[in-house]
Design an enzyme around this catalytic site. Structure first.
Site, PDB file in Angstrom:
ATOM      1  CB  CYS A  65      37.781 -10.639 -71.340  1.00 20.61           C
ATOM      2  SG  CYS A  65      35.766 -11.008 -71.756  1.00 20.61           S
ATOM      3  CE  LYS A  99      39.878  -3.230 -72.982  1.00 21.55           C
ATOM      4  NZ  LYS A  99      39.123  -2.750 -73.664  1.00 21.55           N
ATOM      5  CE  LYS A 132      31.737  -7.458 -77.917  1.00 26.16           C
ATOM      6  NZ  LYS A 132      32.016  -7.691 -76.542  1.00 26.16           N
TER       7      LYS A 132
HETATM    8  C1  LIG Z   1      28.979  -3.859 -73.639  1.00 27.43           C
HETATM    9  C2  LIG Z   1      30.511  -3.605 -73.459  1.00 27.43           C
HETATM   10  C3  LIG Z   1      31.550  -5.021 -74.336  1.00 27.43           C
HETATM   11  C4  LIG Z   1      32.605  -4.781 -74.276  1.00 27.43           C
HETATM   12  N1  LIG Z   1      33.219  -5.703 -75.199  1.00 27.43           N
HETATM   13  C5  LIG Z   1      34.951  -5.663 -74.905  1.00 27.43           C
HETATM   14  C6  LIG Z   1      35.448  -6.644 -75.492  1.00 27.43           C
HETATM   15  O1  LIG Z   1      34.601  -7.306 -76.393  1.00 27.43           O
HETATM   16  N2  LIG Z   1      36.626  -6.238 -75.131  1.00 27.43           N
HETATM   17  C7  LIG Z   1      37.365  -5.620 -74.588  1.00 27.43           C
HETATM   18  O2  LIG Z   1      38.715  -5.061 -75.243  1.00 27.43           O
HETATM   19  N3  LIG Z   1      36.626  -4.748 -74.764  1.00 27.43           N
HETATM   20  C8  LIG Z   1      35.262  -4.234 -74.586  1.00 27.43           C
HETATM   21  N4  LIG Z   1      34.477  -3.453 -73.219  1.00 27.43           N
HETATM   22  C9  LIG Z   1      35.204  -2.509 -72.940  1.00 27.43           C
HETATM   23  C10 LIG Z   1      35.667  -1.479 -73.699  1.00 27.43           C
HETATM   24  O3  LIG Z   1      36.300  -1.832 -75.124  1.00 27.43           O
HETATM   25  C11 LIG Z   1      35.572  -0.737 -72.256  1.00 27.43           C
HETATM   26  O4  LIG Z   1      37.594  -0.326 -72.293  1.00 27.43           O
HETATM   27  C12 LIG Z   1      35.437  -0.162 -71.592  1.00 27.43           C
HETATM   28  O5  LIG Z   1      33.919  -0.141 -71.994  1.00 27.43           O
HETATM   29  C13 LIG Z   1      35.764   1.152 -70.149  1.00 27.43           C
HETATM   30  O6  LIG Z   1      35.513   2.091 -70.972  1.00 27.43           O
HETATM   31  P1  LIG Z   1      34.127   2.893 -71.288  1.00 27.43           P
HETATM   32  O7  LIG Z   1      34.369   3.964 -69.847  1.00 27.43           O
HETATM   33  O8  LIG Z   1      34.730   4.160 -71.979  1.00 27.43           O
HETATM   34  O9  LIG Z   1      32.596   2.970 -71.158  1.00 27.43           O
HETATM   35  C14 LIG Z   1      32.887  -3.517 -73.324  1.00 27.43           C
HETATM   36  C15 LIG Z   1      32.164  -2.843 -72.777  1.00 27.43           C
HETATM   37  C16 LIG Z   1      30.954  -2.786 -73.147  1.00 27.43           C
HETATM   38  C17 LIG Z   1      30.316  -1.909 -72.494  1.00 27.43           C
END
Ligand SMILES: Cc1cc2nc3c(=O)[nH]c(=O)nc-3n(C[C@H](O)[C@H](O)[C@H](O)COP(=O)(O)O)c2cc1C
Ligand SMILES: Cc1cc2nc3c(=O)[nH]c(=O)nc-3n(C[C@H](O)[C@H](O)[C@H](O)COP(=O)(O)OP(=O)(O)OC[C@H]3O[C@@H](n4cnc5c(N)ncnc54)[C@H](O)[C@@H]3O)c2cc1C
Lengths: 410, 395
Positions: free
Chosen positions: A150, A189, A58
């Site tokens: 973010c 990203k 993270k």
């Molecule tokens: C609770 C939560 C926290 C996240 N924190 C981060 C983060 O700190 N940094 C980041 O690049 N992406 C973060 N993400 C995004 C995820 O890395 C991912 O790209 C996003 O959830 C989309 O994928 P998914 O549909 O498989 O969940 C976060 C997602 C969630 C749900």
């Protein structure tokens, strides 16, 4: 007699799905995305033991950077009884700073040398970006992912705006990061919330960075309580926009990845809405080299890796594909501009044997198509070919598999 | 009873079906249960997996058995997934009896690298092959499993007696006994030897192998109160009997049946009469009827915890019958097992780890536990194999 559960002996051979991506050897294409699941050493350890090929820890930042979380942070977009069809969060980056993450990287790399241990970073000033990169590379990270997207909070002068929404800032910052690395690849990203994603990808490419992570959560307002008028998630009666993730955003991500892959020659880490092995196949088919998953793990646990691996391996076998790597970009030649689509006359054809006379196609065509479906007294629908234009709506509202098909006219 | 005795990972295989990874789902099921397809068809899910399905607390349990069967059938249709080669341990184990317990044990032993010799007087499959009616289990459904298993070990045709047992025991590092319950219990009343009176296993076997040679007549009476008696009743109906009456000496609550089977028998038109005890079978050369007495449930309980039926004086009456099937239970059919320590009912006594009183000999399945189920027997075999492995690892 009741017996203790035994540890089963595998009867099927290990199916090799390993390949190289960005010079990193991966056991399979399934990577944990930067999220709560990767913000804890024990959790990542457990995931690795269960078969995940890698993890993006993270997003971390320099010591002293304030991460001011608000709770509750999660919300859900339910659809017709299905929970977490979309998931919302107002999380921020990790509360754990570089000292701790540097330690996690070291420990994980030592315990799991064969796994991809990547770190995600976010900073404001050049020296902060660069010190994060240098420390993480030294700690043994295999890849650096930079969060330019973010959706909540930001570090910088322009509140509410993401780095990846500015072409010049993206290129400049990406350059700082790349300069600071010795050997390891850097991925940026990005967010789909831009006018032209291709321009962003080009800016990253120009910066010299190695890859793109496409994309991230989608900014959303998760809902409003219609009695109290408080939005979700309800934080003392108030709320803010969430980042929406999970199955609901898959089509948006597919388009983002495809659009980048069709126009810019750069490796892509796909993320946003993939839940199953077949979603992963789709992500790869439009250009992703690996797939990062987050929401499905938060919903069902690390154990989803069993099906991801098993399903992917059976699919590869069925298709006679030697490795997941051959999937990358397989669907791209079939994505064309609207002008380049064929213009053949097609008509809807209802299979009377399969039809259950449910009414759905009739109503959809009557009120949303071209009034081309007639319903005889028997309720069995009948397509009037003179009126049918072949839009395909009926096919999609039909609940019976392959009952309605579109036929090309001679 | 809880969940699956063979510990099939239910959430895992269902999640795979959900993503359309049907072959993966079948592999999960087959990894745990040697008779996966057979259990998929006829395992009494209402007493196992579905009885503990969490979803049942919300609305109704997931149809776990149906999903399981769907997966194994799809895999069989496609062709079995290639399995891995298990490193050989260099040791031999004998398995006597190729029913669910024997096959379950042989499969697990093969996974552990043992060379396994399976001995059976007949083709592999045990009761499911010989006795379970065709309308519940088609031969190809069982053969899907036996064919899969034949890739791991061979079954030799051999009717084991005391001499062959000694030889087998001597020639192997360990022996697993799983001969099941091959002998019908009889009532011990007059007329039981008459033509037209059939013990249930004989009746079911004949109905399965040569139904055209069976003439059950118009009226069939079944004596019994378990699942096997229901199979016999439904079979008699299918053989053309006009009336099939099942008589049981206690009440419906005391029957040892799966609810689904009881409902099914009734749907078929089987008449089930309670609180009736047979006294003698009537007829000259051939059976003509059965003399019975009415019973009431006494205060006293038997060792199964059910009330003992008491005959009511002067209540005797006769039921006409062209065929009578005695379905009151089975015992071990093997005199050569004389040396083994037994339990009540004549079942072979084993210690916790399936060891019998004879060194190096293990036993499982119905012969140690009485009439059970396929999945429990497979599970016995599986656990016994682990116990044998432990035994041979320290030996
Ligand atoms: C609770 C939560 C926290 C996240 N924190 C981060 C983060 O700190 N940094 C980041 O690049 N992406 C973060 N993400 C995004 C995820 O890395 C991912 O790209 C996003 O959830 C989309 O994928 P998914 O549909 O498989 O969940 C976060 C997602 C969630 C749900
Ligand atoms: C009519 C009927 C219906 C049933 N229906 C169901 C059902 O729907 N679902 C369910 O789960 N269970 C059912 N059961 C119970 C289930 O079939 C048994 O619990 C199970 O078969 C017991 O397995 P086993 O391996 O212990 O013995 P068996 O299945 O009896 O197998 C023993 C094997 O040993 C062999 N053998 C015996 N003696 C010798 C010898 N001397 N030499 C060589 N070989 C020998 C036999 O030929 C046989 O193949 C049913 C049982 C019956 C009788």
């Amino acid at each position: 007699m009741e017996y203790q559960k035994l540890k089963e002996i595998d009867i099927y051979p290990l199916r090799d799905m390993s390949y190289d991506f960005l010079g990193i050897h991966l056991e399979n294409p399934f990577i944990l995305a930067a999220a709560p699941s990767t913000d804890n050493l024990d959790m990542v350890r457990r995931a690795f033991e269960m078969g995940w090929a890698g993890a993006i820890l993270k997003t971390t930042s320099v010591e002293g950077n304030r991460v001011d979380l608000a709770y509750p942070m999660m919300s859900t977009f339910d659809h017709e009884g299905r929970k977490l069809f979309g998931m919302g969060n107002i999380d921020l980056i990790s509360e754990r700073h570089i000292d701790e993450i540097e330690h996690d990287v070291k420990v994980l790399k030592k315990e799991f040398p064969e796994k991809m241990v990547a770190a995600s970073i976010m900073a404001g000033r050049k020296e902060d970006w660069q010190s994060l990169v240098e420390r993480l590379e030294k700690a043994g990270a295999d890849l650096i992912e930079c969060s330019f997207s973010c959706p909540q909070g930001n570090i910088g002068e322009d509140p509410g705006k993401m780095l990846a929404q500015s072409l010049s800032a993206t290129e400049l910052t990406a350059r700082w990061v790349k300069e600071a690395t010795k050997k390891i690849p850097v991925s940026i990203k990005i967010t789909p919330h831009v006018t032209d994603i291709v321009e962003v990808a080009r800016a990253v490419k120009r910066s010299g960075c190695d890859a793109l992570t496409a994309s991230n959560s989608i900014q959303a307002l998760m809902g409003i309580d219609i009695r109290s008028f408080s939005p979700y998630p309800n934080v003392g009666g108030k709320s803010t926009y969430s980042g929406m993730t999970g199955p609901a955003i898959k089509p948006i991500t597919l388009r983002t990845i495809a659009e980048i892959a069709r126009n810019v020659d750069i490796p892509i880490l796909g993320t946003g809405g993939a839940s199953t092995w077949s979603d992963a196949v789709e992500f790869m088919a439009v250009g992703a080299g690996v797939v990062e998953l987050c929401t499905v793990v938060m919903h069902y646990g690390f154990r989803v890796i069993d099906d991801l691996k098993s399903g992917m391996s059976h699919y590869l076998e069925e298709m006679n594909f030697s490795s997941p790597a051959v999937l990358v970009g397989k669907a791209l030649p079939n994505i064309v501009m609207h002008d380049d689509l064929q213009r053949k006359k097609i008509r809807s054809h209802i299979n009377k044997k399969l039809c259950i006379a449910c009414d759905l196609c009739y109503v959809a065509c009557r009120d949303g198509g071209h009034m081309a479906i007639d319903q005889k007294p028997s309720r069995v629908p009948h397509v009037e070919w003179e009126r049918c234009v072949g839009c395909g709506l009926c096919q999609h509202v039909c609940p019976v598999e392959s009952c309605i098909e579109m036929h090309i006219m001679a | 009873m809880a969940a699956c005795p063979t510990h099939i990972n239910v959430p895992k295989f269902i999640s795979m079906i959900r993503t359309d990874n049907i072959i993966g789902a079948a592999e999960v099921v087959k990894t745990s249960n040697a008779l996966a397809n057979t259990c998929g068809k006829i395992c009494p899910e209402e007493v196992f997996c579905q009885s503990v399905c969490t979803r049942g607390k919300q609305d109704s349990p997931i149809q776990i058995r149906e999903l399981h069967f769907f997966a194994t059938q799809q895999e069989a249709k496609k062709g079995f997934s290639a399995t891995k080669i298990f490193p050989a341990s260099g040791k031999n184990v004998a398995v006597i009896g190729a029913g669910p317990a024997g096959l379950g044990c042989a499969f697990e032993l093969s996974k552990l690298g043992y060379h396994v010799d399976v001995y059976d007087a007949q083709k592999p499959g045990g009761v499911p092959r010989k006795s379970i009616p065709l309308f519940r289990l088609a031969p190809r459904e069982l053969e899907s499993d036996t064919k899969f298993l034949s890739g791991f070990f061979a079954t030799k045709k051999c009717l084991v007696d005391s001499k062959t047992f000694e030889r087998i025991h001597r020639e192997h590092d360990a022996t697993f006994l799983a001969v099941g319950l091959g002998r019908d219990r009889l009532l011990g009343i007059a007329g039981e030897k008459l033509k037209g009176v059939l013990p249930v296993l004989q009746f079911l076997e004949k109905a399965k192998t040569a139904p055209s040679k069976m003439n059950v007549g118009k009226k069939v009476v079944i004596v019994g109160g378990g699942n096997v008696s229901l199979d016999a009743a439904a079979t008699a109906k299918r053989l053309g009997a006009e009336s099939v009456v099942l008589i049981y000496r206690r009440g419906e609550k005391e029957m040892r049946v799966w609810k689904g089977e009881l409902d099914e028998a009734r749907r078929q038109g089987v008449e089930i009469r309670f609180l009736i005890n047979p006294v003698s079978i009537l007829g000259k050369n051939k059976v003509a009827g059965i003399k019975c007495m009415r019973t009431r449930l006494g205060k006293q309980k038997d060792k199964t915890g059910r009330p003992v039926p008491v005959e009511i004086k002067g209540s005797d009456f006769t039921i006409d019958a062209d065929t009578i099937v005695i379905a009151i239970g089975q015992t071990i059919d093997a005199n050569w097992l004389g040396d083994f320590e037994r339990k009540v009912g004549g079942y072979v006594k084993v210690r916790e780890n399936f060891r019998t009183s004879l060194h190096g000999v293990f036993a499982g399945g119905d012969m140690i536990a009485g009439e059970g189920t396929i999945v429990q027997s497979v599970s016995h075999g599986k656990y016994a194999a682990r116990a044998i492995h432990d035994y041979l690892s320290v030996k």
